[in-house]
Design an enzyme around this catalytic site. Structure first.
Site, PDB file in Angstrom:
ATOM      1  N   LYS A 194      45.532  32.841  38.147  1.00  0.00           N
ATOM      2  CA  LYS A 194      46.264  34.095  38.031  1.00  0.00           C
ATOM      3  C   LYS A 194      46.895  34.385  39.386  1.00  0.00           C
ATOM      4  CE  LYS A 194      45.774  38.996  36.802  1.00  0.00           C
ATOM      5  NZ  LYS A 194      44.836  40.053  36.390  1.00  0.00           N
ATOM      6  N   LYS A 247      48.574  32.344  34.502  1.00  0.00           N
ATOM      7  CA  LYS A 247      49.325  33.598  34.393  1.00  0.00           C
ATOM      8  C   LYS A 247      50.040  33.862  35.721  1.00  0.00           C
ATOM      9  CE  LYS A 247      48.705  38.565  33.527  1.00  0.00           C
ATOM     10  NZ  LYS A 247      47.744  39.653  33.261  1.00  0.00           N
TER      11      LYS A 247
END
Length: 323
Positions: A194, A247
């Protein structure tokens, strides 16, 4: 010429026969935002077509999606500021909107897959994913809070726990806590890579959960780094993750591919709010053809190696017959 690749592109039937990647309803996860109250539906201003739902209307939205064959949902809570504190107490409130929403979705749609977000920021008065002390995000002290949150989600009926905090060691800590309380079959979809991305702005609008100070660069990853994702993924695999997530997705297709090439677990890609907002803005201006653009982007994520895609486009691509 003996070799003419165009022969395999000469008709739609042949193009379909040799197509290498496909998008199906089962590849998609639909993120949904929850607000308190009854009969409430408010549009996220920076995400045209995406709404926050009170639980009664959330159930209607889930039913509509299920009828389209879309059966996996990632739930996110919009928590009132008055209910936030430094230790995310509201996350454990069995009568709060989030745990009630999980219970109600599973009660009404037991065949649905409910994925839950494990992080402090929606509930934190500091707006960070970890416990804050003297301006520092405390890693190990945060893990206990995340484990309690995960257990609350599992008890409410969550199928998959998705820790999005990026604290070191949280997958193993949560796995041990879940197993210790009899939730051995509750899966973990780790936000493995992330990144500290500029593409999260509309999401923070949706949850009203932006950090009250500083940024998230001490725990989210540097967008310049790819090999670091391999370190994070190896740790998550060792600690018991069931899915590895990247992400954002669109600017990190190379990271999706490198994880797919190096690990056997399913790879999830999160097509984030900023990516969604860019497409919608360009479509509204008439600059892009909506259906073709969205499906091309999602197919790019599949081609890079994503097994499942979390996307705000999930419902519309099925509703409008784009896939």
């Amino acid at each position: 010429m003996l070799s003419r690749p165009r022969r395999n592109r000469k008709s739609q039937v042949i193009r379909d026969m040799v197509q290498e990647n496909h998008l199906r309803a089962s590849d998609l996860i639909f993120p949904l935002f929850i607000i308190d109250g009854q009969n409430r539906k408010t549009e996220v201003s920076s995400m045209p077509g995406i709404y926050r739902y009170s639980i009664d209307l959330l159930l209607k939205e889930v039913e509509s999606c299920m009828n389209l064959g879309l059966k996996a949902f990632d739930l996110f809570p919009n928590i009132e500021e008055s209910k936030k504190d430094k230790v995310a107490t509201e996350s454990l409130n069995k009568d709060g909107i989030y745990l009630r929403a999980i219970r109600e979705v599973k009660k009404n749609f037991p065949e649905a897959c409910v994925i839950t977000d494990v992080a402090m920021d929606p509930y934190s008065s500091d707006g960070h994913d970890g416990l804050v002390e003297n301006g520092e995000i405390l890693n190990d002290e945060t893990l206990e809070i995340l484990a309690k949150m995960s257990l609350a989600h599992a008890e409410a009926g969550a199928d998959i726990i998705a820790p999005s905090d990026m604290m070191d060691g949280r997958v193993g800590y949560i796995r041990e806590a879940l197993d210790g309380q009899g939730f051995k079959n509750t899966s973990i979809m780790s936000y493995t890579a992330k990144y500290a991305s500029a593409f999260y702005g509309p999401f923070r609008d949706a949850l009203e959960s932006a950090p009250k100070f500083g940024d998230k660069k001490t725990y989210q990853m540097n967008p310049a780094n790819q090999r670091e994702a391999l370190i994070e993924a190896a740790l998550d695999v060792e600690e018991g993750a069931d899915f590895l997530m990247v992400k954002p997705a669109l600017a990190y297709l190379d990271v999706i591919k490198v994880l797919k090439d190096n690990f056997d677990l399913p790879i999830a890609a999160y097509n984030v709010s900023g990516e969604y907002a860019m497409i919608k803005s360009a479509v509204q201006k008439g600059w892009l053809e909506e259906g073709r653009t969205i499906t091309e982007i999602l197919m790019g994520m599949k081609r890079a190696g994503a097994d499942v895609i979390l996307t705000y486009h999930a419902k519309e691509v099925l509703e409008k017959g784009w896939i």
